[in-house]
Design a protein around this motif. Sequence first.
Motif, short mmCIF file in Angstrom:
data_model
loop_
_atom_site.label_atom_id
_atom_site.label_comp_id
_atom_site.label_asym_id
_atom_site.label_seq_id
_atom_site.Cartn_x
_atom_site.Cartn_y
_atom_site.Cartn_z
N ALA A 468 42.67 35.70 55.05
CA ALA A 468 41.89 34.77 54.28
C ALA A 468 42.49 33.71 54.15
CB ALA A 468 42.24 35.79 52.81
N ALA A 469 41.75 32.33 53.67
CA ALA A 469 42.04 30.96 53.41
C ALA A 469 42.66 30.82 52.23
CB ALA A 469 40.91 30.11 53.75
N ASP A 470 42.62 31.53 51.24
CA ASP A 470 43.12 31.41 49.90
C ASP A 470 43.44 32.95 49.43
OD1 ASP A 470 42.60 31.12 46.80
OD2 ASP A 470 43.35 29.31 47.84
N PRO A 471 44.44 33.00 48.65
CA PRO A 471 44.68 34.37 47.98
C PRO A 471 43.65 34.80 47.01
CG PRO A 471 46.52 32.64 47.82
CD PRO A 471 45.61 31.90 48.40
N SER A 472 42.90 33.97 46.33
CA SER A 472 41.65 34.29 45.42
C SER A 472 40.55 35.12 46.55
CB SER A 472 40.94 33.08 45.05
OG SER A 472 40.52 32.30 45.94
N GLN A 473 40.67 35.15 47.80
CA GLN A 473 39.76 35.88 48.54
C GLN A 473 40.11 37.03 48.90
OE1 GLN A 473 39.09 31.56 50.58
NE2 GLN A 473 38.91 33.28 52.03
N VAL A 474 41.30 37.57 48.09
CA VAL A 474 41.73 38.98 48.44
C VAL A 474 41.91 39.68 47.05
CG1 VAL A 474 43.37 40.48 49.08
CG2 VAL A 474 43.02 38.28 50.32
N LYS A 475 41.16 41.07 46.91
CA LYS A 475 41.31 41.66 45.60
C LYS A 475 41.82 43.11 45.88
CE LYS A 475 38.59 40.73 42.30
NZ LYS A 475 39.72 40.15 41.39
N ARG A 503 27.14 44.89 20.09
CA ARG A 503 25.97 44.88 21.26
C ARG A 503 26.62 45.42 22.50
NH1 ARG A 503 27.62 39.33 21.07
NH2 ARG A 503 28.42 38.76 23.04
N PHE A 504 25.71 45.67 23.42
CA PHE A 504 26.14 46.09 24.84
C PHE A 504 26.09 44.80 25.73
CE2 PHE A 504 26.07 50.16 22.54
CZ PHE A 504 26.97 50.69 23.23
N ASP A 505 27.16 44.50 26.31
CA ASP A 505 26.97 43.29 27.48
C ASP A 505 27.26 43.81 28.71
OD1 ASP A 505 26.36 41.40 25.57
OD2 ASP A 505 28.30 40.64 25.84
N LEU A 506 26.60 43.37 29.67
CA LEU A 506 26.59 43.65 31.16
C LEU A 506 28.11 43.11 31.79
CD1 LEU A 506 25.48 45.38 33.52
CD2 LEU A 506 24.59 43.19 34.29
N HIS A 507 28.84 44.14 31.99
CA HIS A 507 30.49 43.96 32.23
C HIS A 507 30.43 43.96 33.98
CE1 HIS A 507 34.70 43.97 32.93
NE2 HIS A 507 34.45 44.96 33.71
N HIS A 508 30.94 42.76 34.65
CA HIS A 508 31.01 43.07 35.97
C HIS A 508 32.38 43.33 36.54
CE1 HIS A 508 26.96 41.03 36.52
NE2 HIS A 508 27.30 40.37 35.49
N GLY A 509 32.46 44.31 37.24
CA GLY A 509 33.80 44.87 37.85
C GLY A 509 34.18 44.19 38.96
N PRO A 510 35.56 44.53 39.57
CA PRO A 510 36.06 43.64 40.43
C PRO A 510 35.47 43.39 41.97
CG PRO A 510 37.13 45.72 40.25
CD PRO A 510 36.22 45.52 39.33
N PHE A 511 34.51 44.34 42.31
CA PHE A 511 33.79 44.30 43.44
C PHE A 511 32.71 43.14 43.05
CE2 PHE A 511 30.97 46.34 46.89
CZ PHE A 511 31.49 45.50 48.05
N SER A 512 31.93 43.28 42.03
CA SER A 512 31.06 42.38 41.78
C SER A 512 31.54 40.89 41.76
CB SER A 512 30.16 42.69 40.24
OG SER A 512 29.17 41.81 39.96
N ARG A 513 32.52 40.88 41.08
CA ARG A 513 33.22 39.30 40.86
C ARG A 513 33.45 38.94 42.33
NH1 ARG A 513 35.63 41.81 36.61
NH2 ARG A 513 37.66 42.03 37.79
N LEU A 514 33.95 40.00 43.24
CA LEU A 514 34.47 39.33 44.46
C LEU A 514 33.09 39.06 45.36
CD1 LEU A 514 36.88 39.31 46.77
CD2 LEU A 514 35.82 41.38 47.51
N VAL A 515 31.95 39.76 45.24
CA VAL A 515 30.68 39.52 46.22
C VAL A 515 30.31 38.13 45.49
CG1 VAL A 515 28.43 40.06 46.26
CG2 VAL A 515 30.15 42.00 46.61
#
Length: 713
Positions: A468-475, A503-515
């Motif tokens: 990876a070019a940057d640590p943020s690209q690895v989860k 209320r209910f909000d759509l929460h994005h998990g780690p894989f969704s955020r990485l994508v």
Amino acid sequence: MAENVRTAMLLRECFEVLREAEEPLPGKEVTRRIAQRVTLSPHELTVINQAGLKRWVSNLRWRTGEATTIGWMTKRDGRWSITEAGVAAMESHDAEQFLVEMNRRYKDILRHRKTAVDQLGEDARKLARVLAVVDAGSWLTYHDLATLTNLPAQHVPHFLAQASPALPGSQRVLTNDGTVPPDRLLSFTFRGGDMQRRLAAEGIEFDDDGRASEAQRISTDELAERLIEVGGDSEQSATTRAWVIRGSSVDGRNLVPGWLTGGFASLAGTKLRPIAPPVPLDDLKTIVDEDYQGLPHATRAGKLAEFDAFCNRMREGDYVLTLSQGSTYLGRITSAADHVESEDKRSNLRRQVQWFNADQPVPYTKLPNPLPVRLASTADVVDLTADLATIERLLVDLDIDIDETAPADHAAVEFRAIEDDLAEQVMMSRDWLRELADLLRERRQMIFYGPPGTGKTYLARELAGYLAADPSQVKLVQFHPSYTYEDFFQGFRPVQGKDGQLRFDLHHGPFSRLVTAAQQHPSDPYFLIIDEINRANLAKVFGELYFLLEYREQPVSLLYSAQDEDTFRLPDNVFIIGTMNTTDRSIALVDAAMRRRFAFVELHPAQPPTAGLLRAWLARLDDEGKLAHHRDAADLLDVLNERIPDRDLAIGPSFLMKEPIYQRADGLRRVWESDILPLLAEHHYGSPPEVLDQYRLDALYKAIGGAQGESTP
């Protein structure tokens, strides 16, 4: 390889042609002169599209686009010329060095742009708000823009440059001295044209030195007042989008030929009352519910989404694609939506469109992936913004004169070459690591499996971090029996609003955020490490993502999509590395479908690269003067694993690869009693206690013929 396009040589010839020319040359003239000077190979002369574009010309266009980005040449109004910096580069480097240096500078600029995007994030919307109130005939500087938005000044130019197409109004942002920014700081929308002439046409006056009139510079105070006048969060989405509008079968008629000759696209709106777009979504919903009340709720929801996209979300400058009789047509929207009364009620909602290839359609079967699958959707309107780079590249390949430069951030995904530094770090063969990286690049999903202590997670983290070019690209995530799709990808979570209501909000998990991050930087590899991947119910966790692991070019509807037509694709630059402990019998629960989607790599103490790892590590520790005790630890581990009857229950070397063990005389016994024997006792649960005697240190020392804590002779 002989089959490759000789980029370095052709690029150098291009610059030679430009240096020899007395004036800027049309791009086609440049390639004609190169063809006269160079003997081109059959591979380079291969025609790659319906327009007759040759492979070497396409390659040269992309690479000269990169040269334009770094300021070595310019492309203005279709004419190419070399800059002083380009001449200096030619004098300083030979052909190969020239290309290497160009690549280095280009990647530096991409890195600056990526940093700008990452640093500004959601705050970048402030830029669109300010630019929206800068009228034609006025200008401001990057510093003014940073001051008004309270954003880092060093990131603003690079953020604007990466926008493709540009944020509306960004052409009016000049340097601090009022001159037009260099090409590398212009968005792809404006690069390739004479910006000074463009701004002069808007009414901005320039002096002989190319400086804009100070009297036309809009002050930050005036801009602040205008922002107050337009009110709070009034900014429009600043990203140009792309759309499919279907017109080949509207109530049984093909409308596309009429679109091409008339220069428009339309939606039927057969039962829709006359409206004046744009229409607020709530009002539009009420209209659709009333005018289409006889239709099922799901059908009305689909109509609402299509009308909202056509009337409200599309805007001038967006790309549009449509299909007719197996052919694809591309264009750009040039007007706001309008409601007209068509005689047959088949085209009541219209937008003017500049069709680029009415006489040069692209066969559906010749479209680059993933466009064929995306265009196969049954909806009348489909958002293609995620594939904007593919569309822009297709326009370039068709020789459609919009902008000859490539989208800078959509080069092919490449891994960093495995060198000796990684091999020394993980103490494994460089050749083996290179084969591992090649396998990951080819398969995109990989699982390290083996007994505990074989360094599976360590290797996964080191390999991903190196590539990876940057640590943020690895989860990294760790699966467990209660892990779910909602934890992993996305799901609704309760949130208390400001009014105290739940209320209910759509929460994005780690894989969704990485994508999401990977989609924004498609040239960079992103890595998801799943530790203990077999501990969770994989079918439950992956859901419909299961399908995408094998068919990445195919879109799927997500479980929590707002509309059935919302589609999701797993980008090619996302790589998954899992780890699996073979002592955990839940490995048997991994079904054949999952096994088929992953490449499996075994790490076992009895075979390379794990075999001999502890012995090599101890030798390094000894060289560093840190091995005071237990020089025979590797021999003890070998004898231990020979006595364990089940191969999958072997003990890996990482249990003993801890420096404090070898600083104390009782260090080895401590780790044996607290880590290794309890693990073996668990494996022999229900057996007589005496079965563990063969694994104790005393028995093992006798087997190797050495004294406790001493070296074996």
